[in-house]
Design an enzyme around this catalytic site. Structure first.
Site, PDB file in Angstrom:
ATOM      1  CG  HIS A  82      -0.814   3.528   4.648  1.00 23.90           C
ATOM      2  ND1 HIS A  82      -0.836   2.238   4.132  1.00 23.90           N
ATOM      3  CD2 HIS A  82      -0.077   3.448   5.785  1.00 23.90           C
ATOM      4  CE1 HIS A  82      -0.154   1.436   4.932  1.00 23.90           C
ATOM      5  NE2 HIS A  82       0.323   2.159   5.938  1.00 23.90           N
ATOM      6  CB  CYS A 130      -0.920   0.023   1.221  1.00 26.21           C
ATOM      7  SG  CYS A 130      -1.918  -1.453   1.440  1.00 26.21           S
TER       8      CYS A 130
END
Length: 612
Positions: free
Chosen positions: A197, A141
């Site tokens: 993130h 990710c």
């Protein structure tokens, strides 16, 4: 149900093309309407024509001719509001952990993962869009998001090893210019919805400080879909395999820089929160655009401001499972429902949530009259989670690995015909997630991004794997300008891969993950097969004859292996320090010190709260 979108609507496949029509432009006026021919017919039947009448009729005919030319060249909306055809709106949807075998239009029979029905996405991808069949993301990710927000290969951002955990005081380097910053400079409004993130230890790392005007979502890497809690805790130095401290849990949902209370979001599924906000953002932009266009027509005022909307979906990331009831109703009605394992059923429900998010996004664009001026790009950030019910079959590997199943990403472009002709086709040129920043800025009329100077900061070799504007290649079906694709180079584990043309060189492709969990290929679809690598873990594959990486090329005299090895080592020599490995977990980040929330704990107000 949210925003008037009924879940049962997903069972019927839309047949509308761009702008709500199968044809590339709205229907032309029929022969029975007022046109030039009918005007002349009326002229011939008139017995008495005054000079004023002639002027009026000729003027109306002239208006009609100009209107017809406008329709031919700029595709007037069915509502009658003419598109200004200035800078397009840009909507980028990033799915989380979507496997290549998890949509019905990409599903392959022969494996153990039963087919998940996605009729709306199937039609959108195969009939109305350009599917990108050789599109790659990073294995995890954070690296993919770093590439998307910077245009640099993650080995040059320091975010190429694993992912950032919540207690690590690091993020996308603050000196790097970001994609939304460049789009703002090009005159765009910018909005981010969903997963970030890329760091939050300081305010400076948050989306609103990195170029987004607005942000609604969560800043850590994953969370419970219903309670919006995250327990990604690291205390002290990073270890392999990963070690977590149990019992450290924090709430994580933001609007702008402000953490939201539990009462504002808890109890609503994460996918529905994102879906509602997307509809709200697009609806507000549509109203502002209509008002600006009306003002332009009456006063000749400044053109409307285009929108860049980044939609980072939570679905179908597993680990925190549990979908809304309506999603399970839809899944249980699928023809393959009886063949679903428990894990596969959970994945299917989250894929259904993703599908509805995309449908709401597209529907909001259409109903807002924005279709003819909006480019939508859809990409998955990496392959599916191992041992979860998600599937990359028949590709080898899953998330975390540099095999095709961990990096080959479902991707497509949905755009108006004036920008992307011939929807319903595929493009097989080589593309990487780091190419989107340059491409988006190019569509916005901006200058080269990243700049030539920024690309060469790590040397000419490093510049060769930075992002490239690929719009002309895809829209005109030209060969891709990308010749080399570095899947990754992780100096912590000693793994990576490089593709050049049909050949792929792999170094320790499992990247330290146990084969029994993450698969030599898909663990659900066949027993792993062992292949001998050389003494340093290198193998060569011919993806033209062996796209699923079942058997490496065994030819000691093959010059391609030496050529790719030299290129791989040259690229890997430009890698910077792996921040997610060298940054220790900080106990000051603990939600227990901050009213049970994940917050920018290095800021003064939170430090003061910790002291008192």
């Amino acid at each position: 149900n949210t925003d008037g979108v009924q879940p049962e609507d997903l069972s019927s496949t839309s047949t509308m093309g761009v702008g709500g029509h199968r044809q590339p432009y709205p229907h032309r006026p029929g022969k029975t309407g007022f046109g030039f021919g009918s005007a002349m017919s009326r002229l011939r039947n008139m017995r008495l024509i005054t000079l004023a009448g002639i002027v009026v009729i000729v003027g109306m005919a002239s208006v009609y001719i100009r209107r017809t030319m406008l329709i031919e060249n700029t595709a007037v909306r069915a509502s009658g509001a003419a598109s200004t055809h200035q800078k397009p709106n840009l909507v980028f949807v990033l799915a989380d952990d979507l496997g290549y075998n998890d949509l019905s239009c990409t599903w392959t029979s022969g494996g153990a993962a039963a087919r998940i029905e996605t009729p709306y996405l199937d039609n959108l991808i195969t009939e109305q869009s350009v599917m990108l069949t050789n599109h790659y993301a990073m294995p995890m990710c954070t690296p993919s998001r770093a590439a998307l927000m910077s245009g640099h290969h993650p080995i040059h951002t320091g975010l190429h090893h694993f992912v950032l955990l919540a207690s690590q005081a690091s993020g996308l380097p603050l000196e790097m210019e970001t994609t939304p910053q460049r789009l703002k400079a090009a005159g765009y409004k910018t909005a981010a919805v969903g997963k970030w993130h890329l760091g939050f230890a300081r305010y400076a790392y948050l989306p609103t400080e990195r170029g987004f005007d607005t942000f609604y979502g969560y800043v850590t890497g994953c969370q419970d879909y219903w309670t919006h809690d995250n327990d990604e805790w690291l205390e002290g130095q990073r270890q392999m395999p990963r070690v977590k401290t149990p019992g450290v849990v924090g709430h994580d949902y933001y609007r702008g820089r402000t953490p939201l209370s539990r009462g504002e979001v808890d109890g609503t599924h994460g996918s529905e929160l994102i879906e509602r906000e997307v509809a709200t953002v697009i609806g507000a932009h549509a109203r502002a655009t209509a008002a600006a266009r009306g003002s332009m027509e009456t006063t000749g005022s400044t053109p409307y401001t285009p929108l860049f909307l980044y939609v980072a979906s939570q679905a179908p990331h597993v680990g925190y499972t549990g979908a809304p009831d309506w999603a399970y109703v839809q899944v249980d009605a699928m023809p393959s429902a009886s063949a679903f394992s428990e894990g596969r059923r959970e994945v299917a429900a989250l894929v259904v949530c993703l599908e509805r998010l995309v449908r709401t996004t597209v529907t909001s664009i259409e109903e807002g009259g924005l279709t003819d001026d909006t480019v939508l790009i859809f990409v998955s950030d990496n392959g599916p989670e191992g041992a979860s019910g998600a599937s990359a079959y028949p590709y080898r590997g899953k998330k975390r690995t540099v095999w095709e199943g961990g990096t080959r990403s479902i991707a497509f472009i949905h755009a108006p015909p004036r920008l992307m002709p011939a929807g319903g086709r595929s493009y097989d040129g080589l593309l990487h997630i780091s190419d989107w920043p340059a491409t988006l800025v190019g569509l916005a009329g901006g200058s080269e991004y990243p700049s030539a100077e920024a690309k060469r900061a790590k040397g000419e070799t490093a510049a060769a794997i930075s992002g490239i504007d690929v719009w002309d290649a895809v829209s005109k079906a030209l060969p891709s300008p990308r010749t080399d694709l570095l899947y990754n180079y992780d100096q912590v584990i000693g793994c990576g891969a490089l593709r050049r043309g049909r050949y792929k060189l792999v170094q320790n492709g499992n990247c330290g993950t146990p084969p029994q969990l993450f698969g030599v290929w898909d663990t659900d679809e066949g027993a792993p097969a062992a292949h001998e690598a050389d003494g340093e873990g290198f193998q060569l594959y011919d993806l033209e004859t062996d796209p699923f990486e079942r058997a490496p090329v065994v030819d000691p005299g093959n010059p391609v292996a030496a050529e790719l090895r030299a290129a791989y080592e040259a690229y890997s020599a430009t890698a910077v320090e792996a921040l997610s490995w060298t940054t220790p977990g900080d106990t000051a980040a603990s939600p227990a010190l901050h009213e049970g929330r994940w917050v920018p704990w290095l800021e003064g107000e939170y430090r003061e709260a910790e002291v008192h």
